[in-house]
Write a protein that holds these residues in place. Structure first.
Motif, PDB file in Angstrom:
ATOM      1  N   ILE A   1      31.669  12.888-104.348  1.00  0.00           N
ATOM      2  CA  ILE A   1      30.974  13.045-103.075  1.00  0.00           C
ATOM      3  C   ILE A   1      29.556  13.535-103.363  1.00  0.00           C
ATOM      4  N   ALA A   2      28.601  12.644-103.171  1.00  0.00           N
ATOM      5  CA  ALA A   2      27.202  12.988-103.458  1.00  0.00           C
ATOM      6  C   ALA A   2      26.730  14.096-102.523  1.00  0.00           C
ATOM      7  N   GLU A   3      25.717  14.811-102.980  1.00  0.00           N
ATOM      8  CA  GLU A   3      25.223  15.950-102.209  1.00  0.00           C
ATOM      9  C   GLU A   3      24.701  15.510-100.830  1.00  0.00           C
ATOM     10  N   THR A   4      24.047  14.358-100.803  1.00  0.00           N
ATOM     11  CA  THR A   4      23.508  13.867 -99.524  1.00  0.00           C
ATOM     12  C   THR A   4      24.644  13.588 -98.535  1.00  0.00           C
ATOM     13  N   VAL A   5      25.783  13.136 -99.064  1.00  0.00           N
ATOM     14  CA  VAL A   5      26.940  12.859 -98.208  1.00  0.00           C
ATOM     15  C   VAL A   5      27.514  14.177 -97.697  1.00  0.00           C
ATOM     16  N   GLN A   6      27.749  15.118 -98.623  1.00  0.00           N
ATOM     17  CA  GLN A   6      28.320  16.411 -98.262  1.00  0.00           C
ATOM     18  C   GLN A   6      27.444  17.127 -97.233  1.00  0.00           C
ATOM     19  N   ASP A   7      26.144  16.968 -97.402  1.00  0.00           N
ATOM     20  CA  ASP A   7      25.173  17.579 -96.525  1.00  0.00           C
ATOM     21  C   ASP A   7      25.332  17.093 -95.078  1.00  0.00           C
ATOM     22  N   ARG A   8      25.562  15.795 -94.926  1.00  0.00           N
ATOM     23  CA  ARG A   8      25.750  15.225 -93.587  1.00  0.00           C
ATOM     24  C   ARG A   8      27.098  15.641 -92.994  1.00  0.00           C
ATOM     25  N   ILE A   9      28.128  15.709 -93.880  1.00  0.00           N
ATOM     26  CA  ILE A   9      29.456  16.162 -93.436  1.00  0.00           C
ATOM     27  C   ILE A   9      29.324  17.595 -92.903  1.00  0.00           C
TER      28      ILE A   9
ATOM     29  N   THR B   1      47.617   9.518 -78.882  1.00  0.00           N
ATOM     30  CA  THR B   1      47.311   8.112 -79.120  1.00  0.00           C
ATOM     31  C   THR B   1      45.842   8.054 -79.495  1.00  0.00           C
ATOM     32  N   CYS B   2      45.555   7.587 -80.701  1.00  0.00           N
ATOM     33  CA  CYS B   2      44.172   7.573 -81.167  1.00  0.00           C
ATOM     34  C   CYS B   2      43.772   6.169 -81.592  1.00  0.00           C
ATOM     35  N   VAL B   3      42.484   5.895 -81.502  1.00  0.00           N
ATOM     36  CA  VAL B   3      41.987   4.598 -81.964  1.00  0.00           C
ATOM     37  C   VAL B   3      41.230   4.818 -83.272  1.00  0.00           C
ATOM     38  N   LEU B   4      41.494   3.929 -84.219  1.00  0.00           N
ATOM     39  CA  LEU B   4      40.866   4.005 -85.542  1.00  0.00           C
ATOM     40  C   LEU B   4      39.726   3.010 -85.617  1.00  0.00           C
ATOM     41  N   THR B   5      38.560   3.469 -86.053  1.00  0.00           N
ATOM     42  CA  THR B   5      37.477   2.523 -86.259  1.00  0.00           C
ATOM     43  C   THR B   5      36.752   2.882 -87.559  1.00  0.00           C
ATOM     44  N   GLY B   6      36.051   1.908 -88.096  1.00  0.00           N
ATOM     45  CA  GLY B   6      35.344   2.161 -89.342  1.00  0.00           C
ATOM     46  C   GLY B   6      34.833   0.853 -89.888  1.00  0.00           C
ATOM     47  N   GLN B   7      33.796   0.929 -90.712  1.00  0.00           N
ATOM     48  CA  GLN B   7      33.285  -0.324 -91.261  1.00  0.00           C
ATOM     49  C   GLN B   7      34.287  -0.873 -92.276  1.00  0.00           C
ATOM     50  N   SER B   8      34.247  -2.159 -92.508  1.00  0.00           N
ATOM     51  CA  SER B   8      35.192  -2.780 -93.436  1.00  0.00           C
ATOM     52  C   SER B   8      35.106  -2.124 -94.811  1.00  0.00           C
ATOM     53  N   GLY B   9      36.258  -1.903 -95.414  1.00  0.00           N
ATOM     54  CA  GLY B   9      36.287  -1.411 -96.779  1.00  0.00           C
ATOM     55  C   GLY B   9      36.417   0.089 -96.936  1.00  0.00           C
ATOM     56  N   VAL B  10      36.329   0.838 -95.830  1.00  0.00           N
ATOM     57  CA  VAL B  10      36.419   2.304 -95.947  1.00  0.00           C
ATOM     58  C   VAL B  10      37.853   2.770 -96.210  1.00  0.00           C
TER      59      VAL B  10
ATOM     60  N   ASN C   1      37.422   9.345 -95.922  1.00  0.00           N
ATOM     61  CA  ASN C   1      38.468   8.883 -96.846  1.00  0.00           C
ATOM     62  C   ASN C   1      37.878   8.760 -98.259  1.00  0.00           C
ATOM     63  N   LYS C   2      38.721   8.511 -99.225  1.00  0.00           N
ATOM     64  CA  LYS C   2      38.314   8.348-100.636  1.00  0.00           C
ATOM     65  C   LYS C   2      37.686   9.628-101.185  1.00  0.00           C
ATOM     66  N   CYS C   3      38.200  10.779-100.765  1.00  0.00           N
ATOM     67  CA  CYS C   3      37.628  12.049-101.240  1.00  0.00           C
ATOM     68  C   CYS C   3      37.961  12.270-102.713  1.00  0.00           C
ATOM     69  N   ASP C   4      38.795  11.375-103.286  1.00  0.00           N
ATOM     70  CA  ASP C   4      39.033  11.434-104.740  1.00  0.00           C
ATOM     71  C   ASP C   4      37.818  10.911-105.506  1.00  0.00           C
TER      72      ASP C   4
ATOM     73  N   THR D   1      35.242   6.938 -92.573  1.00  0.00           N
ATOM     74  CA  THR D   1      34.091   6.642 -93.415  1.00  0.00           C
ATOM     75  C   THR D   1      34.462   7.019 -94.852  1.00  0.00           C
ATOM     76  N   CYS D   2      33.570   6.769 -95.798  1.00  0.00           N
ATOM     77  CA  CYS D   2      33.877   7.152 -97.179  1.00  0.00           C
ATOM     78  C   CYS D   2      32.579   7.454 -97.923  1.00  0.00           C
ATOM     79  N   PRO D   3      32.677   8.251 -99.002  1.00  0.00           N
ATOM     80  CA  PRO D   3      31.455   8.683 -99.692  1.00  0.00           C
ATOM     81  C   PRO D   3      30.752   7.570-100.468  1.00  0.00           C
ATOM     82  N   GLU D   4      31.526   6.596-100.932  1.00  0.00           N
ATOM     83  CA  GLU D   4      30.937   5.452-101.641  1.00  0.00           C
ATOM     84  C   GLU D   4      31.946   4.313-101.697  1.00  0.00           C
ATOM     85  N   ARG D   5      31.472   3.155-102.122  1.00  0.00           N
ATOM     86  CA  ARG D   5      32.333   1.962-102.232  1.00  0.00           C
ATOM     87  C   ARG D   5      33.069   1.650-100.946  1.00  0.00           C
ATOM     88  N   PRO D   6      32.550   1.140 -99.927  1.00  0.00           N
ATOM     89  CA  PRO D   6      31.136   0.789 -99.707  1.00  0.00           C
ATOM     90  C   PRO D   6      30.261   2.032 -99.495  1.00  0.00           C
ATOM     91  N   PRO D   7      28.940   1.873 -99.627  1.00  0.00           N
ATOM     92  CA  PRO D   7      28.039   3.021 -99.498  1.00  0.00           C
ATOM     93  C   PRO D   7      28.222   3.764 -98.174  1.00  0.00           C
TER      94      PRO D   7
END
Ligand code: GDP
Ligand code: ZN
Length: 317
Positions: free
Chosen positions: A133-141, A173-182, A127-130, A96-102
């Motif tokens: 990271i909004a507070e609402t995102v950090q809060d959920r993390i 062996t791991c499977v990667l999933t995530g919405q497009s653009g993360v 991802n994209k921790c550069d 997942t990512c903090p923004e772009r996409p939301p």
């Protein structure tokens, strides 16, 4: 002989033999009957029995499936069938990512639930921790961490956190999933620059597009981290999706997949007949008021439950 399914769709699969050969294999009918009822009969990570073609040694036929340790599925929304994304995995990695996409916590919650339903440990990668990271995102993390989920904070762009992530991935062996653009492809290319060398990011995607658009691909590589440690990584990359829809989870059972609500749900005096949405004396309401459930996790439960109820209603209509 036995082989590992790397990728494929419909009736053709790339299977790697124990000698490292890659054969293009078709399914040999009858014995594989028990695979019906799935959107796709096989997925990357499956072990199969194959017969090599005598005349054409680059080809073969898949004669049987070796029973799976587990399978990571999602609902294929078009066909309303389970779609097997990967088989025989040690963990599900939800990127997942903090923004772009939301930031979409609901997507992550769904993956956590589906992984739990298959008894596969899930891991979250932010991802994209550069980026900011909004507070609402950090809060959920923080809340996921509080609930016991592992969260890696990384950046495919700067390389931050990738040593920790590869230490986790080592020998699994791991499977990667995530919405497009993360940034799944970017992460893979940063973890494995060779993938970059051989195939630029765009062509890697293109290549995958030719092989299959509905299935993933099995990748195996070694990464040397910044301390010189060699990590042996096996990842099944799945196509980015917009939604992750749950398979085979009943609306009334959903609450048991939320560790912070599970106990209170069992204790609720109104039992299964309680909607846990405001009944006076409901145990869930008490825990919610005490602040032990993140309001947005409660919202996840409420929304996902409503969605599952709608799907169940369709099944019986
Ligand atoms: P995918 O659809 O998940 O495979 O995503 P991509 O790897 O194609 O990345 C989508 C976009 O996000 C691209 O423009 C990338 O350059 C960008 N991106 C990926 N990882 C990072 C990161 O760690 N930081 C930042 N700032 N951008 C990233
Ligand atoms: Zn209740």
């Amino acid at each position: 002989m036995k082989g590992l399914v790397l990728n494929g769709a419909n009736n053709f699969f790339t299977v790697q033999t124990e000698d490292g050969l890659q054969l293009r294999c078709s399914l040999k009918g009858k014995k594989l009957k028990d695979l019906q009822g799935f959107y796709n009969p096989l997925a990357p990570g499956d072990t199969v029995e194959i017969e090599q073609d005598e005349l054409n040694p680059e080809q073969g036929q898949i004669t049987a499936l070796v029973p799976r340790k587990n399978g990571f599925v999602r609902r294929n929304q078009k066909s309303n069938e389970p779609q097997l994304l990967a088989a025989n995995v040690d963990a599900v990695i939800c990127v997942t990512c903090p923004e772009r996409p939301p930031f979409r916590p609901r997507f992550v919650d769904r993956v956590l639930i589906q992984a739990d339903a298959e008894k596969i440990p899930p891991v979250i990668v932010l991802n994209k921790c550069d980026l900011k990271i909004a507070e609402t995102v950090q809060d959920r993390i923080d809340d996921w961490r509080r609930l016991g989920y592992t969260v890696f904070t990384v950046s495919a762009k700067t390389g931050e956190g990738l040593d920790e992530l590869s230490a986790f991935l080592d020998e699994k062996t791991c499977v990667l999933t995530g919405q497009s653009g993360v940034g799944k492809s970017s992460l893979l290319n940063t973890l494995n620059p060779e993938l970059n060398l051989k195939t630029a990011r765009v062509s890697y995607k293109y290549d995958r597009g030719i092989h299959t658009t509905t299935q993933g691909v099995f990748l195996s590589f070694t990464r040397k981290d910044s301390h010189g440690n060699e990590r042996h990584i096996q990842l099944i990359d799945t196509p980015g999706v917009r939604n992750f829809s749950l398979w085979d989870i009943k609306p009334e059972q959903l609450i048991y997949f939320f560790p912070e609500m599970e106990k209170a749900a069992v204790q609720c005096t109104f039992g299964l007949s309680c909607s846990h949405t405001g009944e006076k004396g409901c145990a869930i309401q008490k825990v919610l008021e005490a602040g032990a459930i993140h309001p947005d996790r409660y919202e996840s439960w409420r929304l996902i439950k409503a969605e599952l109820e709608m799907l169940t209603a369709e099944d019986y209509s």
